[in-house]
Design a protein around this motif. Structure first.
Motif, PDB file in Angstrom:
ATOM      1  N   TRP A 136      -6.402  -4.199  -1.375  1.00 54.14           N
ATOM      2  CA  TRP A 136      -6.898  -2.864  -1.069  1.00 54.14           C
ATOM      3  C   TRP A 136      -6.767  -1.948  -2.284  1.00 54.14           C
ATOM      4  N   LYS A 175      -7.538   7.002   6.680  1.00 53.38           N
ATOM      5  CA  LYS A 175      -6.619   7.216   7.813  1.00 53.38           C
ATOM      6  C   LYS A 175      -7.013   6.378   9.026  1.00 53.38           C
ATOM      7  N   CYS A 182      -5.929   2.859   8.896  1.00 48.78           N
ATOM      8  CA  CYS A 182      -4.491   2.764   9.151  1.00 48.78           C
ATOM      9  C   CYS A 182      -4.209   2.887  10.645  1.00 48.78           C
ATOM     10  N   ARG A 183      -4.930   3.815  11.283  1.00 50.83           N
ATOM     11  CA  ARG A 183      -4.730   4.026  12.717  1.00 50.83           C
ATOM     12  C   ARG A 183      -5.134   2.771  13.502  1.00 50.83           C
ATOM     13  N   TYR A 221      -0.878   0.219  10.443  1.00 52.92           N
ATOM     14  CA  TYR A 221      -0.071   0.197   9.221  1.00 52.92           C
ATOM     15  C   TYR A 221      -0.152   1.549   8.521  1.00 52.92           C
ATOM     16  N   SER A 222       0.874   1.865   7.711  1.00 55.05           N
ATOM     17  CA  SER A 222       0.748   3.029   6.834  1.00 55.05           C
ATOM     18  C   SER A 222      -0.054   2.589   5.613  1.00 55.05           C
ATOM     19  N   LYS A 223      -0.519   3.579   4.847  1.00 46.98           N
ATOM     20  CA  LYS A 223      -1.321   3.235   3.663  1.00 46.98           C
ATOM     21  C   LYS A 223      -0.541   2.318   2.716  1.00 46.98           C
ATOM     22  N   GLU A 226       1.948   0.283   3.402  1.00 46.28           N
ATOM     23  CA  GLU A 226       2.098  -1.068   3.959  1.00 46.28           C
ATOM     24  C   GLU A 226       0.816  -1.874   3.780  1.00 46.28           C
ATOM     25  N   LEU A 227      -0.294  -1.186   4.047  1.00 44.85           N
ATOM     26  CA  LEU A 227      -1.579  -1.871   3.984  1.00 44.85           C
ATOM     27  C   LEU A 227      -1.878  -2.328   2.561  1.00 44.85           C
ATOM     28  N   LYS A 228      -1.522  -1.467   1.605  1.00 45.55           N
ATOM     29  CA  LYS A 228      -1.848  -1.793   0.215  1.00 45.55           C
ATOM     30  C   LYS A 228      -1.045  -2.984  -0.307  1.00 45.55           C
ATOM     31  N   SER A 270      -3.377  -6.294  14.325  1.00 44.15           N
ATOM     32  CA  SER A 270      -2.682  -5.059  14.001  1.00 44.15           C
ATOM     33  C   SER A 270      -1.240  -5.399  13.614  1.00 44.15           C
ATOM     34  N   LYS A 271      -0.545  -4.366  13.165  1.00 43.04           N
ATOM     35  CA  LYS A 271       0.851  -4.567  12.777  1.00 43.04           C
ATOM     36  C   LYS A 271       1.657  -5.106  13.958  1.00 43.04           C
TER      37      LYS A 271
END
Lengths: 520, 133
Positions: A185, A190, A193-194, A198-200, A202-204, A243-244
């Motif tokens: 990524w 947002k 993430c929603r 995940y938070s940004k 975490e996702l990255k 999802s997470k």
């Protein structure tokens, strides 16, 4: 406001030489004699030059400088008038400060500022100035003056567009991401993430594959390769993510590739539209449909039970009673036997009615045909003319002779007949019935209003069960309570509806909405 | 009036059979009965009789809903028998399902569809039709 240094006669030779070489090209012994080459550069780069002599206090502008200021070529500028071209406020204050610093502190300047030209146009310019020193005294200030209006405005517009894009990316309701060619990524918004939980950050730390459902890893793999190889620019697919929390997320992915000027792929832009809600409601709809189909099947079975099993018991009872009367006539000559016969007769009637109701509800492929409403009314009222005459009923008919409804003849017969006989049946005891029929066309419907001046129905009390099965509201000897129920079912089977207005002792109006035929 | 020699009732309902027989006696409908409780039983017994030509029933009152072999299945088999046209067949059913009525119309060999309960009047009409035919 200006501080000019005292004139100093001593000139440092090497500096002078330098300056000479420099200005031989640039300004030539002042600006009046510009080389054609210099002129060429000035015109095409939109760069003008200027020179201020601290001894004579004279300011000279090259023709390009004048052009940028939009003044005539014979214009003679002064420091004061030159400064005044700068837009009041920030630009003018800044140039004043810079010019003073140049003279006083021997500081060069290079600044992007705004001027207002002689014709009133606001322009972005780049002002460059450098002090010419003799014995540490500033004798001249020389500089460049560049029209950067277009460039500046472009970059401002570009900056605005960038902001717009960034904001729409960031706040889009759909999940969006920019990805490296290796699937990591670069930017996520947002919504993404929603959707994924995940938070940004975490996702990255994950790649695209990490959040893809294991069974859907292959989905779009070829398309990604095709995009990198330039065969396609974008592709869409429906696939699952995780999802997470580990939930399966159904999403529609739309991916496209961004390339550099040479056509080399730079990164992917992905839009991920969460379909979970749609999938969920879809599932619900399918379940409901199944339930409905099952219920329909059960209704069909019910209809079958009614038309076969219940009827066969009833017919046996009827036959046995017949036999009884023929075989042992003496035993029927009492109070009870006729009552048994009547009970069996009514049972038979009920079974027929139930069958009728079930038949309407399970009827498929109803063949509707255009039916002329007035003709239909005439044939139905003709069939009950004896009843009408006998009961001295007065009927006012105002049905447009050209109105055609979509209907099934047998249903319409039953509908009209039921309302007419009801109106006669539930008249006021002391007066004969009066019925009014009117039609009205509204959108795709023809509304047949049948108004009687009879007993009326207390809608507050009975309204919600008016059309229910076996509901009667009057102690009339013929009340079966099935008429309105069947009628309502028939009207609805034809795609219509029934509305009612009623007041006790004033009468009732039924509004029968029937679908208008195209023939009208 | 002339009587029918042999009348055949194919029905699984003992009450109907009892009633129909009694009603036939009272209406002076026939000399003798044949009674079968379902289509299969009827076919098994009627086939040899039909082939030898002895004591063929002149009229059959056929129920539709029966176990093992229903009225329709019986008909499909029965019309395969060569001499079947010598027999007049009436459907006698409690079904008022329009689909059943429609289906009955498709069989040439069916004379009429009688909705139960059967009455003395109905029997008189059938007798009339059969003896004058």
């Amino acid at each position: 406001m200006f501080y000019f240094f005292e004139k100093n006669d001593y000139i440092c030779v090497p500096i002078l030489l330098n300056l000479f070489i420099l200005y031989a090209f640039k300004t030539s012994n002042t600006i009046k004699k510009e080389f054609s080459y210099l002129d060429f550069i000035q015109r095409h780069a939109s760069i003008g030059i200027w020179e201020f002599d601290t001894q004579t206090l004279s300011l000279e502008w090259s023709s390009e400088t004048k052009k940028i200021h939009e003044v005539p070529l014979d214009y003679e500028p002064s420091v004061e008038s030159g400064i005044l071209f700068y837009k009041s406020g920030y630009s003018r204050d800044t140039i004043t400060q810079l010019f003073n610093d140049c003279l006083e502190k021997h500081e060069e300047f290079d600044e992007e500022l705004q001027i207002v030209t002689a014709t009133g146009k606001e322009k972005w310019i780049r002002a460059i100035g450098t002090p010419v020193l003799e014995n540490n005294v500033c004798v001249k200030v020389q500089g460049l003056f560049q029209d950067i209006d277009k460039k500046t405005k472009n970059s401002i517009t570009l900056a605005q567009k960038e902001t717009q894009l960034r904001k729409s990316f960031e706040n889009a309701l759909v999940g969006m991401a920019i990805l490296d060619l290796d699937g990591s990524w670069i930017h996520v918004n947002k919504s993404l993430c929603r959707i994924l939980g995940y938070s940004k950050e975490e996702l990255k730390s994950l790649t695209f594959l990490d959040i893809t459902h294991p069974e859907d890893v292959e989905v779009g793999k070829d398309a990604l390769k095709d995009m990198v190889h330039g065969n396609i620019d974008s592709y869409e697919a429906e696939k699952r993510y995780l999802s997470k929390e580990g939930d399966v997320i159904w999403a529609k992915l739309s991916s496209s590739i961004i390339k550099d000027d040479n056509g080399n792929p730079l990164h992917f832009v992905a839009q991920i539209h969460d379909l979970s809600d749609i999938k969920r409601s879809n599932k619900k709809v399918i379940q409901l449909l199944e339930t409905t189909e099952n219920q329909n099947k059960r209704l069909l079975n019910f209809a079958h039970i009614v038309s076969h099993n219940l009827r066969s018991h009833y017919s046996n009872l009827g036959m046995l009673l017949d036999l009884f009367r023929m075989d042992i006539p003496d035993a029927t000559n009492n109070e009870i036997f006729p009552l048994v016969e009547e009970a069996v007769r009514q049972l038979g009637e009920t079974v027929v009615n139930l069958n009728e109701v079930a038949a309407i509800n399970i009827e498929r492929n109803l063949k509707v045909e255009p039916i002329n409403l007035l003709e239909k009314y005439n044939s139905v009222s003709g069939s009950i003319s004896a009843l009408v005459l006998e009961s001295k009923t007065k009927i006012c008919v105002d049905i447009d002779k050209d109105l055609y409804v979509k209907g099934i003849p047998a249903y319409l017969d039953s509908i009209i007949l039921n309302f007419l006989t009801n109106a006669i049946k539930y008249k006021k005891a002391d007066e004969s019935a009066k019925i009014e029929l009117k039609t009205q066309v509204k959108d795709d419907f023809i509304i047949l209003a049948i108004k009687d001046y009879g007993l009326g129905i207390d809608l507050k009390k009975h309204g919600n069960k008016l059309f229910g099965m076996y509901k009667t509201f009057h102690n009339h000897k013929d009340s079966r309570g099935l008429g309105l129920f069947i009628t309502k079912n028939q009207v609805e089977a034809l795609g219509g509806k029934i509305e009612v207005e009623s007041k006790v002792n004033e009468g009732t109006t039924f509004y029968i909405h029937l679908m208008k035929d195209e023939k009208n | 009036m002339k009587k029918i020699d042999v009348a055949c009732i194919i029905d699984d309902d003992p009450i109907f059979i009892f009633g129909a027989k009694r009603m036939m006696e009272l209406a002076n409908f026939c000399h003798s009965f044949m009674v079968f409780n379902n289509g299969q039983e009827a076919i098994n017994n009627l086939k040899p009789i039909m082939l030898t030509g002895e004591k063929i029933p002149e009229v059959i009152l056929l129920d539709i809903n029966m176990p093992i072999m229903d009225g329709w299945q019986f008909l499909d088999e029965f019309i395969q028998i060569e001499s079947h046209k010598e027999v007049t067949i009436y459907i006698v059913s409690s079904s008022i399902d329009p689909a059943d009525l429609q289906r009955a119309k498709k069989y040439e060999s069916i004379s009429n569809y009688v909705v139960k309960p059967i009455t003395a009047e109905t029997l008189k009409n059938i007798l009339q039709e059969v003896v004058t035919a």
